[in-house]
Design an enzyme around this catalytic site. Structure first.
Site, short mmCIF file in Angstrom:
data_model
loop_
_atom_site.label_atom_id
_atom_site.label_comp_id
_atom_site.label_asym_id
_atom_site.label_seq_id
_atom_site.Cartn_x
_atom_site.Cartn_y
_atom_site.Cartn_z
CB SER A 227 -0.68 0.27 1.23
OG SER A 227 0.10 -0.04 2.37
CG HIS B 19 -0.73 -5.39 4.19
ND1 HIS B 19 -0.17 -4.39 5.17
CD2 HIS B 19 -0.39 -4.64 3.04
CE1 HIS B 19 0.38 -3.64 4.73
NE2 HIS B 19 0.35 -3.65 3.44
CD GLN C 117 -2.12 -1.53 4.81
OE1 GLN C 117 -2.54 -1.33 3.58
NE2 GLN C 117 -1.24 -1.13 5.43
CD GLU C 118 -0.41 -2.19 8.71
OE1 GLU C 118 0.18 -1.86 9.81
OE2 GLU C 118 -0.16 -2.06 7.73
CD GLU D 264 2.49 -4.85 7.83
OE1 GLU D 264 2.21 -4.47 8.74
OE2 GLU D 264 2.86 -4.02 6.93
CG ASP E 273 -1.79 1.75 8.42
OD1 ASP E 273 -2.49 2.60 8.05
OD2 ASP E 273 -0.70 1.40 8.04
CD GLU F 201 0.37 3.79 9.62
OE1 GLU F 201 0.88 3.25 10.72
OE2 GLU F 201 0.98 3.54 8.52
CG ASP G 100 2.57 5.24 5.64
OD1 ASP G 100 3.43 5.63 5.07
OD2 ASP G 100 2.01 3.93 5.77
CE LYS H 104 5.64 2.30 5.91
NZ LYS H 104 4.34 2.32 5.04
CB SER I 169 7.07 2.11 9.76
OG SER I 169 6.32 1.21 9.07
CG HIS I 170 7.16 -3.51 9.20
ND1 HIS I 170 6.76 -4.45 9.81
CD2 HIS I 170 6.00 -2.47 9.55
CE1 HIS I 170 5.56 -4.73 9.86
NE2 HIS I 170 5.04 -3.45 9.80
NE ARG I 171 6.76 0.57 2.80
CZ ARG I 171 6.66 1.38 1.74
NH1 ARG I 171 7.64 2.04 1.34
NH2 ARG I 171 5.38 1.59 1.38
CB SER I 172 3.26 -5.13 3.64
OG SER I 172 3.79 -4.38 2.40
CE LYS J 4 2.13 -0.18 10.67
NZ LYS J 4 1.79 0.73 9.48
O1 LIG Z 1 0.92 0.94 5.33
C1 LIG Z 1 1.98 0.45 6.02
O2 LIG Z 1 2.10 1.28 6.98
C2 LIG Z 1 2.88 -0.65 5.53
C3 LIG Z 1 3.61 -1.07 6.64
O3 LIG Z 1 2.73 -1.69 7.62
O4 LIG Z 1 2.34 -1.26 4.54
P1 LIG Z 1 3.34 -1.04 3.05
O5 LIG Z 1 4.56 -1.63 3.42
O6 LIG Z 1 2.49 -1.97 2.22
O7 LIG Z 1 3.04 0.17 2.60
MG LIG Z 2 0.70 2.87 6.68
#
Ligand SMILES: O=C(O)[C@@H](CO)OP(=O)(O)O
Ligand SMILES: [Mg+2]
Length: 416
Positions: free
Chosen positions: A42, A147, A156-157, A200, A236, A281, A308, A333, A360-363, A384
């Site tokens: 995303s 995701h 999404q989260e 994730e 999120d 988020e 984000d 990120k 933050s990580h990515r998916s 995150k």
């Molecule tokens: O939306 C988000 O914050 C991320 C990570 O959780 O997802 P993606 O890496 O797919 O952008």
């Molecule tokens: Mg996000």
């Protein structure tokens, strides 16, 4: 001398979704650094380009030599110069020709090599000797949206923050206990649940957004009571993914409901208040600065309203957000912006303006643990990075090691 770059290697490796990504090794006279780039599903439309056409194979065949011939002989300590050289090699303003994933992996590997050249861990090399605060882990419990599969919630989260944890070990185990508890709770609501997980590592329940919110809160409460600490729910929403620009509505397909911006403000405010959400988020589309601004003015004192896709770790876009008071937190990120020095510039601007940086990580991830160090070095209140899964625990376990290494570690103080 210790940190002069002697060799640069770029290789193609797997990420957690089975896609190709780059891993970079930097060898200095007295050190070694390795970093790999993650990837999003995303993504914000203003993120830098991850890879040019031709993908990782093009980087290996055409770009690796270009980068190594420029970098060999430079000092890994001069990260700002190195990031500029990478920008020059690329020649565009969004890394379209060599890819922001390429440049970010080089940039992070260079910094790790510089740190190793002086026998320092990265967090200490970047953050200094006095750094002692550990961020709270935002753990991913259930997944929907981009995701997950078709019958999952639109949000999404579904995340949690173990805000009462006294140390990082307690925090990450609290998150894994809630994750376990949710498996039981989902089974009571979704007779077709097979234990499936999203990108994730959060569960994918076949339930409405409301049911997911309810069991998320229930799991936080029950586990919180069992272990005796407060655990707060968080989200999120990744709302850009279900914003329909033609209809100008947020489309909740799982619930058969659509909401315009005004409805969405009410809906999200209500969720925050009903469930005492500590963090939300991307509650609006990436272009909806006004929606962000309104929500932040209504709930910003008790909840992190985090951007984000709207900010994409970009300092100029964040400056607009600060001017409008659109958010009180920003996702950081590094691969959204393409280098460590640009990432740092955004973090610095955020902190100067009381906007909380959330590393933050990515998916799509690898077992690279760099962001654990960045979160500590930057003094981020939250990190995150999932809750379970090899590529997620790589970062969480690294935080446990960092905490052990510090002489006077404390959990960061959350101001919500
Ligand atoms: O939306 C988000 O914050 C991320 C990570 O959780 O997802 P993606 O890496 O797919 O952008
Ligand atoms: Mg996000």
């Amino acid at each position: 001398m210790d940190s002069v770059i002697e060799d640069v290697r770029v290789r193609k490796i797997l990420d957690s979704r089975g896609n190709a990504t780059v891993e970079v090794d930097i060898l200095t006279w007295n050190g070694f650094g390795r970093a790999a780039a993650p990837s999003g599903a995303s993504t914000g439309s203003r993120e830098v380009v991850a890879f040019p056409d031709g993908g990782v194979d093009k980087i290996i065949s055409e770009v690796e030599d270009l980068i190594s011939s420029e970098l060999i002989g430079m000092d890994a300590e001069d990260i700002a110069d190195i990031d500029l050289v990478l920008k020059e090699i690329d020649g565009t303003d969004n890394y379209a020709s060599i890819g922001g994933n390429t440049t970010v992996a080089v940039s992070m590997a260079v910094s790790k090599a510089a740190a190793a050249s002086y026998n320092l861990p990265l967090y200490k090399y970047l953050g200094g000797n006095l750094v002692n605060e550990i961020p709270y882990p935002l753990g991913n419990m259930m997944n929907g949206g981009a995701h997950a599969g078709v019958n999952a919630p639109d949000i999404q989260e579904f995340l949690i923050v173990p805000v009462g944890a006294n140390n990082i070990t307690e925090a990450v185990f609290a998150n894994s206990s809630v994750h376990k508890k949710l498996k039981e709770l989902i089974q009571t609501k979704d007779s077709l649940f097979t234990g499936g997980k999203g990108d994730e590592g959060g569960w994918i329940p076949n339930v409405s957004n409301d049911v997911a919110l309810e069991i998320q809160a229930q799991a936080c409460e029950e586990v919180g009571d069992e272990i005796g600490i407060k655990i707060s729910p968080a989200l999120d929403m990744a709302a850009s993914e279900f914003w329909d620009a033609n209809q100008e509505k947020y489309i909740y397909s799982q619930d058969n409901v659509s909401r315009d911006t005004g409805d969405q403000i009410e809906f999200v405010k209500d969720i925050i208040e009903t469930y005492n959400m500590i963090y939300v988020e991307d509650p609006f589309d990436e272009a909806d600065f006004d929606g962000f601004k309104e929500l932040n003015s209504l709930v910003g004192d008790k909840c992190f309203v985090c951007g984000d896709d709207i900010f994409v770790t970009n300092k100029e876009i964040l400056a607009k957000g600060i001017e409008m008071n659109a958010a009180n937190a920003i996702i950081i990120k590094p691969n959204q912006i393409g280098s460590l020095s640009e990432t740092y510039a955004t973090v610095k601007l955020a902190k100067e303006n009381d906007v909380a940086p959330v590393v933050s990580h990515r998916s799509g991830e690898t077992t690279d643990e760099t962001i654990a160090h960045l979160a500590v070095a930057f003094g981020a209140p939250l990190i995150k990075t999932g809750a379970l899964g090899g590529e997620r625990i790589a970062k969480l376990n690294e935080l446990i090691r960092i905490e052990e290494e510090l002489s006077n570690p404390i959990m960061v103080k959350l101001d919500k």
